[in-house]
Design an enzyme around this catalytic site. Structure first.
Site, PDB file in Angstrom:
ATOM      1  N   GLU A  71      18.967 -13.452   7.374  1.00 47.96           N
ATOM      2  CA  GLU A  71      17.714 -13.973   7.932  1.00 47.96           C
ATOM      3  C   GLU A  71      17.987 -14.488   9.329  1.00 47.96           C
ATOM      4  OE1 GLU A  71      15.394 -17.034   6.003  1.00 47.96           O
ATOM      5  OE2 GLU A  71      15.698 -16.130   4.037  1.00 47.96           O
ATOM      6  N   GLU A 128      19.594 -19.551   0.094  1.00 45.25           N
ATOM      7  CA  GLU A 128      19.689 -20.879   0.699  1.00 45.25           C
ATOM      8  C   GLU A 128      19.683 -22.028  -0.318  1.00 45.25           C
ATOM      9  OE1 GLU A 128      16.787 -21.352   3.787  1.00 45.25           O
ATOM     10  OE2 GLU A 128      17.683 -19.793   5.038  1.00 45.25           O
TER      11      GLU A 128
END
Length: 437
Positions: free
Chosen positions: A358, A179
């Site tokens: 995720e 991320e």
């Protein structure tokens, strides 16, 4: 374009002769492909604890302010209890475990812990999926400029080469950076996360340096013999609040979604941002090094409107209140996952195989967590509908949730931080049964 067109996950992994995962992940009447990869995810800083073990160096997060002054110095004590935690995964029946390596530990020369962890996973028939960087920048690296400094990308490549040289023979899948959007937006633009800089658009050089670090790490891992290299980008469908707010949604999506995916998959940047980035000739050929898979981290969509007076940004976030909320206040919109995968496929005709690296939710208190089961059931179904190759639940167990400390609980397994007792929640049993079907 992918390096290995026939890559389908750890079933192709041949670095460990006795490695084997579940033979068949689908059951009678199931729509799950036989090679669908069920997994769980964690990150080093959030669970390991043991800040001073084996000379670990300080991280930017070690003393960063969190909820009620909490810190991660013990967290889940995973550094010492990893065998117990791998046992929980073995009982769960997952085919893969996505974890991260601590850059501050590796700076101190401590790779022995990850040797032990990887071997324990392989002995349990669980494919190791390794993330090199999940936000825990070494303090010394940040003090030298951090991600605002182009040299950090090259230091990161050296780190990647070190870890790859030690573990490439046993790790099934590699993710250089988790991320990067959150590092830029929360760490450098708004200051909500470490290192706590509130630079707004002056934070944009970090985005390019993170993309450059990603590409250099892909090269380093390939040179070390890594089998499959991908990424894990956070994605959110950007919804305009009304017809007049479409420009606001597009501006936000450029920042959150395409600033990273475009550079990594197509060797370009969104037109709205390219002039703000410190690009050197040849950089975009590095950032777009071919990948074997593409990881999507999905939690919720985002709704945008045009900015109010005095707002220096071209957008303003507004509530999505027609859906139920998690304990973190995030709207629960499973269809946003398949929407996001569709947006990616439409934008990138050569998109590599997609994994949901995720997806999960925080509901702080209950062990009989009906809401978490409903969340996961809806998102797993959307992942299957979208034709992705695997789904990793965030998270295996409760952990230190960055600036929110221990106030949020994402785990399939409840952790009593006072005693370190692990107690599987009802969602753990649900996920185990879902995998077994």
């Amino acid at each position: 374009m992918t390096v290995s067109d026939d890559f389908s996950g750890p079933d192709d992994f041949s670095g460990q002769d006795d490695f084997s995962g579940p033979d068949d992940l689908s059951g009678p009447g199931s729509s799950v492909p036989d090679d669908f990869l069920w997994g769980v995810s964690t990150s080093a800083f959030q669970i390991e604890g043991s800040f001073t073990a084996a000379g670990r160096r300080p991280s930017v997060w070690d003393s960063f302010p969190a909820f009620e002054g909490q810190d991660a110095s013990e967290a889940c004590d995973h550094y010492r209890r990893y065998r117990e935690d791998v046992g929980l995964m073995r009982s769960l029946g997952v085919g893969a475990y996505r974890f991260s390596v601590s850059w501050p530990r590796v700076l101190a020369g401590d790779l022995a812990f990850y040797d032990r962890l990887v071997d324990e996973l392989l002995e349990s028939g669980i494919a190791p999926v390794l993330t090199l960087y999940h936000w825990d920048t070494p303090l010394a690296v940040e003090e030298a400029g951090g991600w605002l400094n182009r040299d950090t990308a090259h230091r990161f490549a050296e780190y990647a080469a070190t870890v790859g040289g030690r573990l490439a023979d046993r790790v099934a899948m590699w993710i250089p950076i988790n991320e990067p959007a959150m590092v830029t937006l929360l760490g450098y633009a708004t200051g909500q996360h470490a290192p706590g800089k509130a630079l707004l658009y002056d934070a944009l050089p970090t985005a390019h340096h993170l993309n450059l670090a990603h590409g250099l790490a892909v090269q380093a891992l390939r040179s070390a013999g890594a089998r499959a290299v991908g990424t894990a980008n956070n994605h959110t469908p950007a919804w305009p609040a009304g017809p007049a707010d479409v420009p606001a949604a597009e501006a936000y999506s450029d920042l959150h979604n395409w600033l990273y995916a475009d550079a990594q998959l197509a060797g370009r940047y969104p037109d709205s941002l390219a002039d703000r980035l410190p690009i050197v000739d040849g950089d975009l050929a590095i950032t777009s090094a071919p990948l074997d898979f593409y990881g999507v981290n999905y939690y919720n969509p985002t709704r945008l409107r045009l900015p109010s007076e005095g707002n220096p940004l071209p957008f303003e976030l507004t509530d999505i209140d027609e859906y139920p909320k998690t304990g973190f206040g995030w709207p629960v919109v499973p269809s946003g996952l398949s929407e996001m995968v569709s947006l990616l496929r439409n934008r990138f005709v050569d998109l590599p195989p997609v994994y949901v690296t995720e997806s999960g939710c925080s509901y702080p208190h209950s062990l009989e967590d009906t809401e978490r089961i409903e969340y996961l059931d809806g998102h797993v179904e959307e992942a299957l509908k979208a034709g992705v190759r695997g789904y990793f639940v965030w998270s295996l167990m409760d952990n230190f949730e960055w600036d929110s400390g221990y106030s949020q609980r994402f785990g399939l397994v409840h952790v009593d931080y006072a005693t370190q007792r692990r107690t599987p929640r009802a969602s753990y049993e649900w996920y185990r049964d879902r995998i077994a079907r």
